[in-house]
Each structure stands twice: as C-alpha cells, then as structure tokens.
Design a protein around this motif. Structure first.
Motif, PDB file in Angstrom:
ATOM      1  N   ARG A  27       2.243  68.655  -9.385  1.00 50.38           N
ATOM      2  CA  ARG A  27       2.815  67.417  -8.855  1.00 50.38           C
ATOM      3  C   ARG A  27       2.181  67.043  -7.517  1.00 50.38           C
ATOM      4  N   LEU A  28       1.950  68.060  -6.677  1.00 49.46           N
ATOM      5  CA  LEU A  28       1.321  67.790  -5.385  1.00 49.46           C
ATOM      6  C   LEU A  28      -0.083  67.230  -5.560  1.00 49.46           C
ATOM      7  N   SER A  31       0.171  63.640  -6.966  1.00 49.47           N
ATOM      8  CA  SER A  31       0.553  62.666  -5.934  1.00 49.47           C
ATOM      9  C   SER A  31      -0.598  62.413  -4.961  1.00 49.47           C
ATOM     10  N   VAL A  34      -3.110  60.138  -6.760  1.00 49.52           N
ATOM     11  CA  VAL A  34      -2.593  58.771  -6.870  1.00 49.52           C
ATOM     12  C   VAL A  34      -2.670  58.055  -5.530  1.00 49.52           C
ATOM     13  N   THR A  35      -2.293  58.750  -4.457  1.00 46.52           N
ATOM     14  CA  THR A  35      -2.337  58.137  -3.128  1.00 46.52           C
ATOM     15  C   THR A  35      -3.765  57.807  -2.711  1.00 46.52           C
ATOM     16  N   LEU A  59       2.050  61.121   5.560  1.00 48.23           N
ATOM     17  CA  LEU A  59       2.237  61.822   4.292  1.00 48.23           C
ATOM     18  C   LEU A  59       2.262  63.342   4.478  1.00 48.23           C
TER      19      LEU A  59
END
Length: 219
Positions: A27-28, A31, A34-35, A59
């Motif tokens: 997940r990290l 994310s 995606v960022t 972030l």
C-alpha cells in the motif's frame, strides 16, 4: 481485524493479547507511485520546485505520524490477587500502560455504545474511587481494535472463570488453615489433659510413699 491470543495462568490470572495487522508495504509503494504520477501529470516540477518539496515533506510527516500512532498490540492482564493492567504497544516500541488496583475494580462487563450509524459492543472495567464505594468510572478496553462480539464474550467468560477459581482456592486455603488451627488446638488440649492427669497421679502416689515411711519408722 486483530487476532486474539489467550494465555491462561490458572488461578494466577489470564492475559489477552490482540495482535493488530502488520504494516503493508504494498500500500505504501502504491500510494507513493500514485502521488508521484499525479505530481508528474500536473507538472509540479516545472511550475514550482518549492511546492513539490513542500508537498513531499508534508506527505512524509503524515506517514511518520500514522506510523507513530499505529498500534502493534493491545494487552489485557487480569490478576485476581492484584488487579487489572491494560497495555498498548505501538510500532515504534513505545507503549502506554494503565493499572487498576483490585480494591477499585468492581467488575469487567460487556457494554454497548450507540452511534449515528451502528451499535458498538466493547469490554469495559468498572471502577470506584474508594474500595467500598459505588461505581463511578467506566474505562473502555481495546478502543484501537474494537474486537468482535464473539471475542468479547470469550474474554468475559475467561475472566469470570479465573476470578471464581481464585475465590475457590482462597476459600479452600482458608478452610485448610482453620482445620490446622483446630488440630493444633486439639493437640494443645490433649497435652493439657495429659499434664493434669500426671499431676493427679503424682498427688495420689505421695500419700502412699508417706505411709510406707511411717511403717518403716515404727518397725
């Protein structure tokens, strides 16, 4: 969902450990990708480099705060002879511990809270300000995980069994102590009786000896 582990110590007490889910690096990474893709699509690196760095720092701080507050496990230790201890351990190895003395603990119950969307059941400790006083404080347990009702019922029954076993063993020990004192008292009474009988026997023997001495003197 958290996994429940029960360690039964018999009449000494019980320990309940809720292991939370481990960190998910997928997940990290997702994310982060995606960022980065979103920033590249918006061309933030061309517009303002400072804004891009500021966003990266924000972030990173958010991620650090989330990891700092992420719970690793919650522990409930019930010791009928001492009290109740609640411990929350986080992923950065820091922990929070609360201890409630048995003189203040009035019981552990399953209660419920009504929210706008649902009804939540949780385990709670009933506390009093003084040993013989009424219940004044309700301390909820496992507020970071909110276990299922089945797990709550299991923990409640285990705590009840532990407390009843401790009461039975203490009563059994008290009865043993009373029996031992009764036996010691009976031994003491028999010793007193035997000493009294010996003294009476000696008193009876004394006049016989005096008679023999008088007879011998006459002869």
């Amino acid at each position: 969902m958290a996994n429940l582990e029960h360690r039964n110590y018999g009449a000494m007490g019980s320990e309940f450990i809720l292991h939370h889910c481990a960190l998910r690096p997928k997940r990290l990474v997702a994310s982060f990708v995606v960022t980065t893709t979103l920033c590249a699509a918006l061309k933030l690196h061309e517009m303002n480099v400072r804004l891009l760095w500021l966003l990266s720092v924000v972030l990173a701080l958010v991620l650090a705060v989330r990891l700092f507050n992420k719970v690793r496990k919650e522990v409930l230790l019930v010791l009928p002879n001492l009290g109740v201890q609640v411990k929350t351990q986080y992923w950065f190895r820091h922990q929070e511990t609360q201890f409630f003395d048995k003189s203040r603990v009035k019981g552990i119950v399953i209660t419920e809270a009504v929210t706008m969307q649902s009804i939540v059941c949780y385990l709670a400790v009933l506390l009093a300000s003084r040993p013989a006083g009424p219940v004044e404080t309700v301390v909820p347990l496992f507020t970071r995980s909110w276990p299922r009702l089945q797990d709550l019922v299991y923990m409640y029954r285990a705590v009840e069994d532990t407390c009843t076993d401790s009461v039975i063993t203490s009563v059994h020990q008290d009865s043993k102590g009373e029996e031992e004192t009764q036996q010691l008292g009976a031994r003491d009474t028999t010793r007193v009786r035997s000493s009294q009988e010996e003294s009476r026997w000696k008193k009876k023997r004394l006049p016989l000896r005096s008679r023999r001495t008088t007879r011998s003197s006459k002869s």
